[in-house]
Design a protein around this motif. Structure first.
Motif, PDB file in Angstrom:
ATOM      1  N   PRO A  99       0.805  -1.230   0.000  1.00  0.00           N
ATOM      2  CA  PRO A  99       0.000   0.000   0.000  1.00  0.00           C
ATOM      3  C   PRO A  99       0.839   1.282   0.000  1.00  0.00           C
ATOM      4  O   PRO A  99       0.440   2.283  -0.595  1.00  0.00           O
ATOM      5  CB  PRO A  99      -0.830  -0.104   1.289  1.00  0.00           C
ATOM      6  CG  PRO A  99      -0.794  -1.536   1.682  1.00  0.00           C
ATOM      7  CD  PRO A  99       0.462  -2.109   1.116  1.00  0.00           C
ATOM      8  N   VAL A 100       1.989   1.251   0.649  1.00  0.00           N
ATOM      9  CA  VAL A 100       2.858   2.429   0.679  1.00  0.00           C
ATOM     10  C   VAL A 100       3.374   2.717  -0.736  1.00  0.00           C
ATOM     11  O   VAL A 100       3.376   3.865  -1.189  1.00  0.00           O
ATOM     12  CB  VAL A 100       4.028   2.246   1.671  1.00  0.00           C
ATOM     13  CG1 VAL A 100       5.018   3.397   1.575  1.00  0.00           C
ATOM     14  CG2 VAL A 100       3.500   2.126   3.099  1.00  0.00           C
ATOM     15  N   ASP A 101       3.801   1.677  -1.428  1.00  0.00           N
ATOM     16  CA  ASP A 101       4.268   1.854  -2.800  1.00  0.00           C
ATOM     17  C   ASP A 101       3.144   2.347  -3.708  1.00  0.00           C
ATOM     18  O   ASP A 101       3.366   3.191  -4.581  1.00  0.00           O
ATOM     19  CB  ASP A 101       4.843   0.548  -3.359  1.00  0.00           C
ATOM     20  CG  ASP A 101       6.191   0.192  -2.742  1.00  0.00           C
ATOM     21  OD1 ASP A 101       6.892   1.126  -2.290  1.00  0.00           O
ATOM     22  OD2 ASP A 101       6.529  -1.001  -2.717  1.00  0.00           O
ATOM     23  N   ILE A 105       3.383   5.871  -5.763  1.00  0.00           N
ATOM     24  CA  ILE A 105       3.323   5.977  -7.217  1.00  0.00           C
ATOM     25  C   ILE A 105       2.171   6.897  -7.633  1.00  0.00           C
ATOM     26  O   ILE A 105       2.251   7.571  -8.662  1.00  0.00           O
ATOM     27  CB  ILE A 105       3.239   4.588  -7.901  1.00  0.00           C
ATOM     28  CG1 ILE A 105       3.643   4.686  -9.379  1.00  0.00           C
ATOM     29  CG2 ILE A 105       1.850   3.993  -7.787  1.00  0.00           C
ATOM     30  CD1 ILE A 105       5.078   4.955  -9.629  1.00  0.00           C
ATOM     31  N   GLN A 106       1.128   6.990  -6.811  1.00  0.00           N
ATOM     32  CA  GLN A 106       0.038   7.932  -7.095  1.00  0.00           C
ATOM     33  C   GLN A 106       0.518   9.377  -6.932  1.00  0.00           C
ATOM     34  O   GLN A 106       0.110  10.268  -7.683  1.00  0.00           O
ATOM     35  CB  GLN A 106      -1.182   7.658  -6.205  1.00  0.00           C
ATOM     36  CG  GLN A 106      -1.924   6.386  -6.576  1.00  0.00           C
ATOM     37  CD  GLN A 106      -2.375   6.365  -8.030  1.00  0.00           C
ATOM     38  OE1 GLN A 106      -2.926   7.335  -8.557  1.00  0.00           O
ATOM     39  NE2 GLN A 106      -2.127   5.247  -8.699  1.00  0.00           N
ATOM     40  N   VAL A 107       1.387   9.599  -5.952  1.00  0.00           N
ATOM     41  CA  VAL A 107       1.997  10.922  -5.799  1.00  0.00           C
ATOM     42  C   VAL A 107       2.799  11.261  -7.054  1.00  0.00           C
ATOM     43  O   VAL A 107       2.709  12.369  -7.592  1.00  0.00           O
ATOM     44  CB  VAL A 107       2.893  10.985  -4.534  1.00  0.00           C
ATOM     45  CG1 VAL A 107       3.725  12.265  -4.509  1.00  0.00           C
ATOM     46  CG2 VAL A 107       2.047  10.874  -3.276  1.00  0.00           C
ATOM     47  N   CYS A 108       3.562  10.284  -7.531  1.00  0.00           N
ATOM     48  CA  CYS A 108       4.342  10.498  -8.759  1.00  0.00           C
ATOM     49  C   CYS A 108       3.429  10.787  -9.947  1.00  0.00           C
ATOM     50  O   CYS A 108       3.729  11.670 -10.765  1.00  0.00           O
ATOM     51  CB  CYS A 108       5.204   9.281  -9.061  1.00  0.00           C
ATOM     52  SG  CYS A 108       6.554   9.046  -7.883  1.00  0.00           S
ATOM     53  N   LEU A 109       2.325  10.068 -10.042  1.00  0.00           N
ATOM     54  CA  LEU A 109       1.388  10.300 -11.136  1.00  0.00           C
ATOM     55  C   LEU A 109       0.835  11.721 -11.085  1.00  0.00           C
ATOM     56  O   LEU A 109       0.766  12.416 -12.103  1.00  0.00           O
ATOM     57  CB  LEU A 109       0.246   9.281 -11.089  1.00  0.00           C
ATOM     58  CG  LEU A 109      -0.813   9.400 -12.180  1.00  0.00           C
ATOM     59  CD1 LEU A 109      -0.199   9.269 -13.563  1.00  0.00           C
ATOM     60  CD2 LEU A 109      -1.900   8.358 -11.964  1.00  0.00           C
ATOM     61  N   THR A 110       0.484  12.177  -9.895  1.00  0.00           N
ATOM     62  CA  THR A 110       0.014  13.557  -9.728  1.00  0.00           C
ATOM     63  C   THR A 110       1.105  14.551 -10.128  1.00  0.00           C
ATOM     64  O   THR A 110       0.838  15.522 -10.844  1.00  0.00           O
ATOM     65  CB  THR A 110      -0.424  13.800  -8.272  1.00  0.00           C
ATOM     66  OG1 THR A 110      -1.502  12.912  -7.961  1.00  0.00           O
ATOM     67  CG2 THR A 110      -0.862  15.234  -8.045  1.00  0.00           C
TER      68      THR A 110
END
Length: 169
Positions: A99-101, A105-110
């Motif tokens: 879940p942390v990863d 990766i969602q932060v990176c997508l944003t």
């Protein structure tokens, strides 16, 4: 905490703005991108080999002048960021179980989506400034060489575009 994309943007965007809106005054010709021009630009970058290979691999490079190379670098960057959003990140998401990863990766997508918006704005802004340079060049590139009747306006628009870009980015 600021994301890495945002921190890099603080350092890169002034460099982009400076190079994109550099106005060549009283130019009577434009220099197309030969290897010497590419080398002179790339030698100022953090990764000279990457810079050279990027420009040399793109078929649009030979037709570009110095300003065109700045615009081309943004266009190439847009392509890379878009491919990361559309292809790379979704493939990675499918492989993640932690879940942390997944959150990271969602932060990176944003961040990549934000970077894409900024890059597209930079491309549009630089393209607007290039249009003014094209207007100026219409009077200065071929005989009879003349001063454009709207030189003052061309200068104002170029400078205002630079100010706008710097204010927003």
């Amino acid at each position: 905490m600021a994301s890495p994309i945002s921190c890099k943007s603080i350092f890169l965007l002034p460099l982009i703005a400076t190079s994109l809106f550099f106005q060549v005054s009283n130019a009577t010709f434009e220099v197309k991108a030969d290897q010497a021009l590419i080398d002179s630009i790339c030698e100022q970058t953090q990764d000279v080999d990457f810079c050279k290979s990027t420009f040399n691999a793109d078929p649009r490079t030979p037709a570009a002048d110095r300003d065109g190379l700045g615009l081309l670098s943004i266009a190439i960057n847009i392509d890379v960021v878009q491919a990361t959003i559309d292809d790379t990140i979704p493939k990675i998401v499918k492989t993640l179980t932690d879940p942390v990863d997944k959150q990271r990766i969602q932060v990176c997508l944003t961040d990549y989506n934000d970077a894409l918006v900024i890059l597209k704005s930079a491309y549009k802004a630089s393209n607007a400034a290039n249009k003014i340079v094209d207007c100026d060049g219409a009077y200065r590139k071929s005989p009879p060489i003349r001063e454009p009747p709207i030189t003052g306006e061309n200068d104002k628009v170029t400078k205002l575009t630079d100010i706008t870009y710097i204010c927003y980015y």
